[in-house]
Motif scaffolding. Structure first.
Motif, PDB file in Angstrom:
ATOM      1  N   GLU A 178       0.839  -1.206   0.000  1.00  0.00           N
ATOM      2  CA  GLU A 178       0.000   0.000   0.000  1.00  0.00           C
ATOM      3  C   GLU A 178       0.880   1.265   0.000  1.00  0.00           C
ATOM      4  OE1 GLU A 178      -3.664  -0.298   0.506  1.00  0.00           O
ATOM      5  OE2 GLU A 178      -3.356   1.724  -0.336  1.00  0.00           O
ATOM      6  N   GLY A 179       0.710   2.081  -1.022  1.00  0.00           N
ATOM      7  CA  GLY A 179       1.444   3.347  -1.081  1.00  0.00           C
ATOM      8  C   GLY A 179       2.912   3.225  -1.476  1.00  0.00           C
ATOM      9  N   MET A 180       3.357   2.007  -1.792  1.00  0.00           N
ATOM     10  CA  MET A 180       4.778   1.838  -2.167  1.00  0.00           C
ATOM     11  C   MET A 180       4.993   2.159  -3.640  1.00  0.00           C
ATOM     12  SD  MET A 180       6.704  -1.376  -0.617  1.00  0.00           S
ATOM     13  CE  MET A 180       6.905  -1.674   1.102  1.00  0.00           C
ATOM     14  N   GLU A 237      16.072   6.538  -5.572  1.00  0.00           N
ATOM     15  CA  GLU A 237      15.523   7.869  -5.246  1.00  0.00           C
ATOM     16  C   GLU A 237      14.058   7.938  -5.680  1.00  0.00           C
ATOM     17  OE1 GLU A 237      18.016  10.749  -7.168  1.00  0.00           O
ATOM     18  OE2 GLU A 237      19.710  10.292  -5.840  1.00  0.00           O
ATOM     19  N   GLN A 238      13.719   7.094  -6.675  1.00  0.00           N
ATOM     20  CA  GLN A 238      12.357   7.142  -7.239  1.00  0.00           C
ATOM     21  C   GLN A 238      11.435   6.044  -6.733  1.00  0.00           C
ATOM     22  OE1 GLN A 238      12.338   7.662 -11.655  1.00  0.00           O
ATOM     23  NE2 GLN A 238      14.558   7.613 -11.405  1.00  0.00           N
ATOM     24  N   VAL A 239      12.015   4.926  -6.274  1.00  0.00           N
ATOM     25  CA  VAL A 239      11.175   3.783  -5.877  1.00  0.00           C
ATOM     26  C   VAL A 239      11.647   3.188  -4.549  1.00  0.00           C
ATOM     27  CG1 VAL A 239      10.624   3.182  -8.278  1.00  0.00           C
ATOM     28  CG2 VAL A 239      12.582   2.095  -7.147  1.00  0.00           C
ATOM     29  N   ASP A 240      10.759   2.391  -3.928  1.00  0.00           N
ATOM     30  CA  ASP A 240      11.116   1.703  -2.681  1.00  0.00           C
ATOM     31  C   ASP A 240      11.755   0.346  -2.960  1.00  0.00           C
ATOM     32  OD1 ASP A 240       9.862   3.688  -0.863  1.00  0.00           O
ATOM     33  OD2 ASP A 240       8.050   3.076  -1.922  1.00  0.00           O
ATOM     34  N   VAL A 241      11.209  -0.343  -3.963  1.00  0.00           N
ATOM     35  CA  VAL A 241      11.781  -1.630  -4.389  1.00  0.00           C
ATOM     36  C   VAL A 241      11.713  -1.718  -5.913  1.00  0.00           C
ATOM     37  CG1 VAL A 241      11.178  -2.972  -2.296  1.00  0.00           C
ATOM     38  CG2 VAL A 241       9.553  -2.853  -4.221  1.00  0.00           C
ATOM     39  N   ILE A 242      12.499  -2.646  -6.459  1.00  0.00           N
ATOM     40  CA  ILE A 242      12.467  -2.931  -7.893  1.00  0.00           C
ATOM     41  C   ILE A 242      11.998  -4.374  -8.047  1.00  0.00           C
ATOM     42  CG2 ILE A 242      13.946  -3.306  -9.923  1.00  0.00           C
ATOM     43  CD1 ILE A 242      15.763  -1.042  -8.792  1.00  0.00           C
ATOM     44  N   VAL A 243      11.205  -4.653  -9.079  1.00  0.00           N
ATOM     45  CA  VAL A 243      10.834  -6.055  -9.345  1.00  0.00           C
ATOM     46  C   VAL A 243      11.262  -6.444 -10.758  1.00  0.00           C
ATOM     47  CG1 VAL A 243       8.912  -6.187  -7.701  1.00  0.00           C
ATOM     48  CG2 VAL A 243       8.474  -5.414 -10.051  1.00  0.00           C
ATOM     49  N   SER A 244      11.521  -7.738 -10.943  1.00  0.00           N
ATOM     50  CA  SER A 244      11.887  -8.280 -12.265  1.00  0.00           C
ATOM     51  C   SER A 244      11.645  -9.783 -12.220  1.00  0.00           C
ATOM     52  CB  SER A 244      13.371  -7.999 -12.558  1.00  0.00           C
ATOM     53  OG  SER A 244      14.197  -8.930 -11.865  1.00  0.00           O
ATOM     54  N   PRO A 245      11.697 -10.436 -13.397  1.00  0.00           N
ATOM     55  CA  PRO A 245      11.780 -11.899 -13.313  1.00  0.00           C
ATOM     56  C   PRO A 245      13.111 -12.235 -12.622  1.00  0.00           C
ATOM     57  CG  PRO A 245      11.340 -11.167 -15.573  1.00  0.00           C
ATOM     58  CD  PRO A 245      11.710  -9.944 -14.780  1.00  0.00           C
ATOM     59  N   THR A 246      13.187 -13.369 -11.906  1.00  0.00           N
ATOM     60  CA  THR A 246      14.458 -13.730 -11.274  1.00  0.00           C
ATOM     61  C   THR A 246      15.448 -14.224 -12.312  1.00  0.00           C
ATOM     62  OG1 THR A 246      13.259 -14.359  -9.285  1.00  0.00           O
ATOM     63  CG2 THR A 246      15.531 -15.144  -9.475  1.00  0.00           C
ATOM     64  N   THR A 247      14.941 -15.001 -13.241  1.00  0.00           N
ATOM     65  CA  THR A 247      15.792 -15.607 -14.274  1.00  0.00           C
ATOM     66  C   THR A 247      14.974 -15.665 -15.567  1.00  0.00           C
ATOM     67  OG1 THR A 247      17.186 -17.544 -14.768  1.00  0.00           O
ATOM     68  CG2 THR A 247      15.187 -17.974 -13.524  1.00  0.00           C
ATOM     69  N   ALA A 272      15.879  -4.546  -3.075  1.00  0.00           N
ATOM     70  CA  ALA A 272      15.772  -3.410  -2.157  1.00  0.00           C
ATOM     71  C   ALA A 272      17.161  -2.805  -1.937  1.00  0.00           C
ATOM     72  CB  ALA A 272      15.171  -3.853  -0.821  1.00  0.00           C
ATOM     73  N   PRO A 273      17.222  -1.572  -1.445  1.00  0.00           N
ATOM     74  CA  PRO A 273      18.533  -0.979  -1.158  1.00  0.00           C
ATOM     75  C   PRO A 273      19.265  -1.737  -0.051  1.00  0.00           C
ATOM     76  CG  PRO A 273      16.794   0.701  -1.095  1.00  0.00           C
ATOM     77  CD  PRO A 273      16.121  -0.634  -1.138  1.00  0.00           C
ATOM     78  N   ARG A 283      12.231  -4.597   3.470  1.00  0.00           N
ATOM     79  CA  ARG A 283      11.262  -4.286   2.393  1.00  0.00           C
ATOM     80  C   ARG A 283      10.976  -5.510   1.520  1.00  0.00           C
ATOM     81  NH1 ARG A 283      13.487   1.473   0.063  1.00  0.00           N
ATOM     82  NH2 ARG A 283      13.452   2.559   2.072  1.00  0.00           N
ATOM     83  N   LEU A 284      11.991  -6.358   1.338  1.00  0.00           N
ATOM     84  CA  LEU A 284      11.791  -7.571   0.525  1.00  0.00           C
ATOM     85  C   LEU A 284      10.686  -8.418   1.136  1.00  0.00           C
ATOM     86  CD1 LEU A 284      15.554  -8.658   0.271  1.00  0.00           C
ATOM     87  CD2 LEU A 284      14.270  -7.315  -1.417  1.00  0.00           C
ATOM     88  N   TYR A 285      10.748  -8.529   2.463  1.00  0.00           N
ATOM     89  CA  TYR A 285       9.801  -9.395   3.176  1.00  0.00           C
ATOM     90  C   TYR A 285       8.413  -8.765   3.225  1.00  0.00           C
ATOM     91  CZ  TYR A 285      13.800 -12.231   4.457  1.00  0.00           C
ATOM     92  OH  TYR A 285      14.900 -13.057   4.399  1.00  0.00           O
ATOM     93  N   LYS A 286       8.380  -7.458   3.336  1.00  0.00           N
ATOM     94  CA  LYS A 286       7.099  -6.751   3.384  1.00  0.00           C
ATOM     95  C   LYS A 286       6.358  -6.964   2.052  1.00  0.00           C
ATOM     96  CE  LYS A 286       5.119  -2.707   5.368  1.00  0.00           C
ATOM     97  NZ  LYS A 286       4.533  -3.313   6.562  1.00  0.00           N
TER      98      LYS A 286
END
Ligand code: GLN
Length: 451
Positions: free
Chosen positions: A231-233, A370-380, A435-436, A442-445
């Motif tokens: 929420e809000g991320m 600076e722009q995001v809290d986390v990044i997502v992608s396919p793992t492989t 995550a940074p 954050r990964l777990y959240k």
């Protein structure tokens, strides 16, 4: 029950190199005795765990998947091993891996490959394929991996399990056999996000025995895993993590995950990280360079195997014969590559350039965060490929870590968790969350919210 499960199926899966039946039962009985005596129990009391055969254990062999350490029983426990014992974990045994953690399929193990429990003719990922296969086959509920370029996350991805590479310096490397010291990081593997968090908390923390260990409180990973939310991320999608080589079903499941994040209240931000395209090339200079230096200690004098010591040969000849017999092809390839990249006259052109690229990648991440809290992608980019398919093609094998390597180069944290099965082959697809540094919580959240 887990030992019985191992007896029943490990002949087929081959997740373990060594099962410590007596030790595991003794540990379990010790926990029972503590409980009966009303003593305080460790946080993971009695929970069985499969330990990657790269961590030293003073009561069990440690081979790193290599013939050069066959039969070596270390004189000490790694800090991570000590922490597991202090938490009353029951260590079931040591798991199979690519030799010296070099590979993406566990086919480089000197002791034969591990099968993927979803389809035994396919790879379980690597280098930590034994740990991920042990989880996916229900031989263990928890496991430990190490991640230099993806060896926790890519096996998690292709076996439908959860794996976390903590922030570099978050988990001690003392007693973890070195491959590429500036990249290597141990971390938790499990079947759920909360299980991974509970293990993460036990193994993390400052260690004076490791000079790169971070002296700061462990991020609140368990609390985050218990309170999943996006929420809000702000969630970033990097445009470089797409395109040629990505399997259609992987892209489909990833896009669905992005939609899910949106529906749960996250804002999606498109990111451009141009240096990521150079990450693989930089990694394959830096990792082999460090490996060529680290593996110099396997000289036939101090550890394990010694070949040709018949009283007629010089020490140099014995070292050469031992390395010839004890190291596999991929390990030799990396030592030669690294020695070349570090040689005078080439150092600036290769190693120096790779270090510059590493800085650019770190800067790309800094700008992104600076722009995001986390990044997502396919793992492989693909699901588990058939055993043998890429065994003779190192470049094809290296591509398995396209999305995972940038994180190691920058030293931040990342998780892989299952996000469904690819429609074309019915095999697990992994979602990577990045995550940074020191924001592992954050990964777990996020992971707990989308799990
Ligand atoms: N597959 C990569 C390599 O072969 C990463 C291995 C790892 O993370 N240990 O180097």
């Amino acid at each position: 029950a887990h030992l019985a499960r191992i007896d029943a199926i490990d002949e087929k899966v081959h997740a373990f190199l060594h099962v410590d039946r007596e030790g595991a039962l003794a540990q379990a009985r010790a926990v029972d005795a503590k409980k009966a005596a009303g003593e305080k129990l460790g946080p993971l009391a009695g929970v069985p765990l499969a330990l990657k055969d790269i961590f030293t254990t003073k009561d069990m062999p440690t081979t790193v998947g290599s013939k050069i350490l066959e039969g070596w029983i270390p004189p000490y426990d790694a800090t991570l091993t000590q922490k597991l014992r202090a938490a009353d974990v029951v260590i079931l045994g040591k798991t199979n891996m690519d030799e010296f953690a070099m590979g993406s399929s566990t086919e480089n193990s000197a002791y034969g490959p591990t099968g993927n429990p979803w389809d035994l003719t396919r790879i379980p990922g690597g280098s930590g394929g034994g740990s991920s296969a042990a989880l996916a086959s229900y031989e263990a509920p928890l496991a430990i991996g190490t991640d230099t370029g993806g060896s926790i996350r890519q096996p998690a991805s292709v076996t439908g399990t959860v794996g976390v590479k903590p922030t570099y310096g978050g988990v001690s490397r003392y007693g973890m056999v070195a491959f590429s010291s500036s990249l290597d990081q141990g971390g938790p593997c499990a079947r759920t996000v909360l299980d991974a968090a509970l293990l993460h908390e036990v193994i993390a923390g400052h260690d004076p025995m490791d000079s790169t260990s971070i002296d700061a409180p462990v991020p609140p990973v368990v609390e985050a895993a218990r309170n999943g939310s996006v929420e809000g991320m702000r969630v970033g999608v990097v445009k470089q993590f797409a395109g040629e080589g990505y399997q259609a079903g992987v892209v489909q499941r990833f896009n669905e995950s992005v939609e899910l994040l949106k529906s749960l209240g996250a804002t999606i931000v498109e990111l451009d990280c141009p240096s990521f395209d150079l990450a693989l090339s930089a990694y394959y200079l830096i990792a082999p360079s460090e490996c060529s230096s680290n593996l110099a200690r396997f000289d036939a004098m101090r550890y394990g195997l010694r070949v040709g010591d018949d009283g007629t040969k010089s020490a140099e000849e014995v070292t050469a014969l031992t390395r010839e017999a004890g190291f596999g092809d991929e390990v030799k390839r990396r030592i030669i590559l690294g020695t070349y990249a570090l040689s005078s006259g080439y150092y600036d052109a290769y190693y120096g350039s790779a270090q510059k690229v590493r800085t650019l990648i770190t800067q790309d991440f800094a700008k992104a965060f600076e722009q995001v809290d986390v990044i997502v992608s396919p793992t492989t980019p693909t699901t588990a490929f058939p055993i043998g398919e890429r065994a003779d093609d190192p470049m094809a094998m290296y591509l398995a870590d396209l999305c995972t390597i940038p994180t190691n180069l920058a030293g931040n944290s990342a998780m892989s968790l299952p996000c469904g099965l690819a429609p074309e082959d019915g095999l697990p697809v992994g979602l990577q969350i990045i995550a940074p540094a020191m924001k592992d919580d954050r990964l777990y959240k996020v992971g707990a919210a989308v799990e």
